[in-house]
Design a protein around this motif. Structure first.
Motif, PDB file in Angstrom:
ATOM      1  N   ARG A 218       0.838  -1.201   0.000  1.00  0.00           N
ATOM      2  CA  ARG A 218       0.000   0.000   0.000  1.00  0.00           C
ATOM      3  C   ARG A 218       0.875   1.253   0.000  1.00  0.00           C
ATOM      4  O   ARG A 218       0.594   2.221  -0.735  1.00  0.00           O
ATOM      5  CB  ARG A 218      -0.920  -0.017   1.221  1.00  0.00           C
ATOM      6  CG  ARG A 218      -1.843   1.178   1.324  1.00  0.00           C
ATOM      7  CD  ARG A 218      -2.801   1.236   0.170  1.00  0.00           C
ATOM      8  NE  ARG A 218      -3.785   2.296   0.337  1.00  0.00           N
ATOM      9  CZ  ARG A 218      -4.214   3.068  -0.646  1.00  0.00           C
ATOM     10  NH1 ARG A 218      -3.744   2.894  -1.877  1.00  0.00           N
ATOM     11  NH2 ARG A 218      -5.111   4.001  -0.438  1.00  0.00           N
ATOM     12  N   ALA A 219       1.930   1.256   0.795  1.00  0.00           N
ATOM     13  CA  ALA A 219       2.839   2.404   0.825  1.00  0.00           C
ATOM     14  C   ALA A 219       3.465   2.643  -0.541  1.00  0.00           C
ATOM     15  O   ALA A 219       3.603   3.783  -1.000  1.00  0.00           O
ATOM     16  CB  ALA A 219       3.922   2.193   1.879  1.00  0.00           C
ATOM     17  N   GLU A 220       3.831   1.563  -1.214  1.00  0.00           N
ATOM     18  CA  GLU A 220       4.426   1.701  -2.546  1.00  0.00           C
ATOM     19  C   GLU A 220       3.421   2.274  -3.543  1.00  0.00           C
ATOM     20  O   GLU A 220       3.779   3.111  -4.389  1.00  0.00           O
ATOM     21  CB  GLU A 220       4.936   0.342  -3.024  1.00  0.00           C
ATOM     22  CG  GLU A 220       6.160  -0.150  -2.272  1.00  0.00           C
ATOM     23  CD  GLU A 220       6.571  -1.547  -2.675  1.00  0.00           C
ATOM     24  OE1 GLU A 220       7.759  -1.874  -2.512  1.00  0.00           O
ATOM     25  OE2 GLU A 220       5.701  -2.311  -3.155  1.00  0.00           O
ATOM     26  N   GLN A 221       2.172   1.832  -3.457  1.00  0.00           N
ATOM     27  CA  GLN A 221       1.147   2.360  -4.362  1.00  0.00           C
ATOM     28  C   GLN A 221       0.937   3.850  -4.147  1.00  0.00           C
ATOM     29  O   GLN A 221       0.842   4.627  -5.114  1.00  0.00           O
ATOM     30  CB  GLN A 221      -0.169   1.606  -4.149  1.00  0.00           C
ATOM     31  CG  GLN A 221      -0.137   0.152  -4.577  1.00  0.00           C
ATOM     32  CD  GLN A 221      -1.345  -0.626  -4.086  1.00  0.00           C
ATOM     33  OE1 GLN A 221      -2.182  -0.096  -3.348  1.00  0.00           O
ATOM     34  NE2 GLN A 221      -1.440  -1.880  -4.490  1.00  0.00           N
ATOM     35  N   ILE A 222       0.859   4.253  -2.879  1.00  0.00           N
ATOM     36  CA  ILE A 222       0.680   5.683  -2.584  1.00  0.00           C
ATOM     37  C   ILE A 222       1.894   6.469  -3.065  1.00  0.00           C
ATOM     38  O   ILE A 222       1.771   7.553  -3.653  1.00  0.00           O
ATOM     39  CB  ILE A 222       0.468   5.894  -1.072  1.00  0.00           C
ATOM     40  CG1 ILE A 222      -0.750   5.129  -0.580  1.00  0.00           C
ATOM     41  CG2 ILE A 222       0.305   7.387  -0.761  1.00  0.00           C
ATOM     42  CD1 ILE A 222      -0.841   5.024   0.931  1.00  0.00           C
ATOM     43  N   ALA A 223       3.083   5.926  -2.813  1.00  0.00           N
ATOM     44  CA  ALA A 223       4.313   6.617  -3.217  1.00  0.00           C
ATOM     45  C   ALA A 223       4.386   6.799  -4.722  1.00  0.00           C
ATOM     46  O   ALA A 223       4.879   7.829  -5.205  1.00  0.00           O
ATOM     47  CB  ALA A 223       5.532   5.856  -2.715  1.00  0.00           C
ATOM     48  N   GLU A 224       3.899   5.816  -5.477  1.00  0.00           N
ATOM     49  CA  GLU A 224       3.900   5.964  -6.929  1.00  0.00           C
ATOM     50  C   GLU A 224       2.998   7.115  -7.362  1.00  0.00           C
ATOM     51  O   GLU A 224       3.343   7.880  -8.277  1.00  0.00           O
ATOM     52  CB  GLU A 224       3.459   4.658  -7.589  1.00  0.00           C
ATOM     53  CG  GLU A 224       4.527   3.574  -7.561  1.00  0.00           C
ATOM     54  CD  GLU A 224       4.161   2.392  -8.441  1.00  0.00           C
ATOM     55  OE1 GLU A 224       4.930   2.087  -9.367  1.00  0.00           O
ATOM     56  OE2 GLU A 224       3.102   1.796  -8.186  1.00  0.00           O
ATOM     57  N   GLU A 225       1.859   7.265  -6.691  1.00  0.00           N
ATOM     58  CA  GLU A 225       0.988   8.389  -6.995  1.00  0.00           C
ATOM     59  C   GLU A 225       1.674   9.709  -6.641  1.00  0.00           C
ATOM     60  O   GLU A 225       1.604  10.695  -7.403  1.00  0.00           O
ATOM     61  CB  GLU A 225      -0.328   8.254  -6.229  1.00  0.00           C
ATOM     62  CG  GLU A 225      -1.159   7.047  -6.624  1.00  0.00           C
ATOM     63  CD  GLU A 225      -2.408   6.905  -5.763  1.00  0.00           C
ATOM     64  OE1 GLU A 225      -2.731   7.865  -5.022  1.00  0.00           O
ATOM     65  OE2 GLU A 225      -3.047   5.840  -5.826  1.00  0.00           O
ATOM     66  N   CYS A 226       2.335   9.740  -5.497  1.00  0.00           N
ATOM     67  CA  CYS A 226       3.050  10.949  -5.083  1.00  0.00           C
ATOM     68  C   CYS A 226       4.158  11.299  -6.070  1.00  0.00           C
ATOM     69  O   CYS A 226       4.336  12.466  -6.440  1.00  0.00           O
ATOM     70  CB  CYS A 226       3.653  10.757  -3.695  1.00  0.00           C
ATOM     71  SG  CYS A 226       2.472  10.621  -2.347  1.00  0.00           S
ATOM     72  N   ALA A 227       4.915  10.310  -6.479  1.00  0.00           N
ATOM     73  CA  ALA A 227       6.032  10.544  -7.396  1.00  0.00           C
ATOM     74  C   ALA A 227       5.539  11.118  -8.714  1.00  0.00           C
ATOM     75  O   ALA A 227       6.152  12.039  -9.275  1.00  0.00           O
ATOM     76  CB  ALA A 227       6.800   9.248  -7.624  1.00  0.00           C
ATOM     77  N   GLU A 228       4.430  10.588  -9.221  1.00  0.00           N
ATOM     78  CA  GLU A 228       3.885  11.100 -10.474  1.00  0.00           C
ATOM     79  C   GLU A 228       3.440  12.546 -10.315  1.00  0.00           C
ATOM     80  O   GLU A 228       3.686  13.393 -11.194  1.00  0.00           O
ATOM     81  CB  GLU A 228       2.719  10.211 -10.912  1.00  0.00           C
ATOM     82  CG  GLU A 228       2.218  10.489 -12.321  1.00  0.00           C
ATOM     83  CD  GLU A 228       1.178  11.602 -12.370  1.00  0.00           C
ATOM     84  OE1 GLU A 228       1.081  12.259 -13.421  1.00  0.00           O
ATOM     85  OE2 GLU A 228       0.474  11.820 -11.369  1.00  0.00           O
TER      86      GLU A 228
END
Length: 291
Positions: A218-228
């Motif tokens: 879940r943290a990785e999914q959120i981080a991918e959204e943040c990075a984009e």
């Protein structure tokens, strides 16, 4: 510009650096995320909150108590540390601040009276970090214990709302702290605890490897959204752009999520939707006797 744009296909993707607070801010409200982490200069915040002053004062006193020599770790010493480091921001007046200093002193003295001063924690205000194939995450734990050969994450809470095991179970931050502690210290860390000082209650959850893995994904999914979103901001927002004015592209990439929590947002003055969703609160209104 990405590695692919530079022509270096096959290079490892840069890990996204984050904290649990950053990830949770994105989940709560992308607009607040933008104002907190991306806008420069950062928009002016509202007034400080009294409940934050109480929380910080209590946390600092407890951290200082564990740093004392064992023989000096008495309830009275915790009370003195609280008095010495008391923060006064956000209170209605000096009388209210004095009343809450007294209450908070009693709270920390009561709490430490139930602790064994000689039971040395593994860490106090300990920074932990870990990497996955997508992110590097870092955070600071209030206290890290060792019990029966396993590590235990302890988080102090001073808010008015009673806590439950579900709060401990669902906390992304606690799960990431546990996973990072286990990797750094090569010891099992599955138990996470929320210590609610106003009531003395402890909300406990024991994770499994599977549940910790779910939180990490879940943290990785959120981080991918943040990075984009971060990349879009760097490429599309010229330096000096007024981000406090209506901007359709901002609202599309960083939409507000208005709701009851908007009353407590530091950036409510810059958010018409938030002000409409929840009326402004006095800086001391989250204190339990000011409901």
């Amino acid at each position: 510009m990405t590695a692919e744009q530079l022509g270096f296909e096959g290079m490892p993707k840069r890990l996204y650096p984050c904290t649990p607070s950053r990830l949770n801010t994105w989940l709560d409200c992308p607009r607040r995320y933008r104002m907190t982490y991306l806008d420069r200069p950062k928009p002016e915040k509202g007034p400080p909150w009294a409940h934050n002053s109480v929380g910080a004062s209590v946390h600092n006193a407890l951290a200082g108590w564990w740093r004392l020599p064992v023989a000096d770790r008495t309830p009275e010493a915790a009370g003195r540390l609280l008095e010495r480091g008391w923060l006064t921001d956000g209170f209605r007046d000096a009388e209210q601040s004095t009343d809450w200093r007294r209450r908070s002193r009693a709270m920390v003295e009561r709490y430490v009276s139930g602790l064994d001063p000689a039971d040395e924690p593994v860490g106090v205000e300990r920074t932990v970090s870990m990497k996955t194939h997508l992110i590097t995450v870092q955070g600071r734990i209030d206290r890290l214990d060792r019990r029966d050969g396993e590590l235990v994450v302890v988080d102090y809470k001073t808010g008015r709302r009673p806590l439950t095991a579900d709060d401990a179970r669902s906390s992304l931050a606690l799960a990431l702290y546990a996973a990072a502690s286990s990797r750094m210290m090569r010891a099992p860390c599955r138990l996470v605890e929320l210590h609610h000082l106003p009531t003395g209650e402890v909300a406990v959850w024991e994770h499994t490897e599977e549940s910790l893995g779910r939180h990490l994904r879940r943290a990785e999914q959120i981080a991918e959204e943040c990075a984009e979103a971060d990349e879009w901001y760097r490429e599309e927002v010229p330096p000096g752009t007024r981000t406090d004015r209506p901007h359709a592209a901002f609202d599309e990439k960083f939409p507000p999520r208005p709701g009851a929590l908007c009353a407590w947002c530091d950036y409510a003055r810059h958010c018409p939707e938030g002000r409409q969703a929840a009326p402004a609160r006095d800086p001391w209104s989250a204190l339990p006797d000011e409901v």
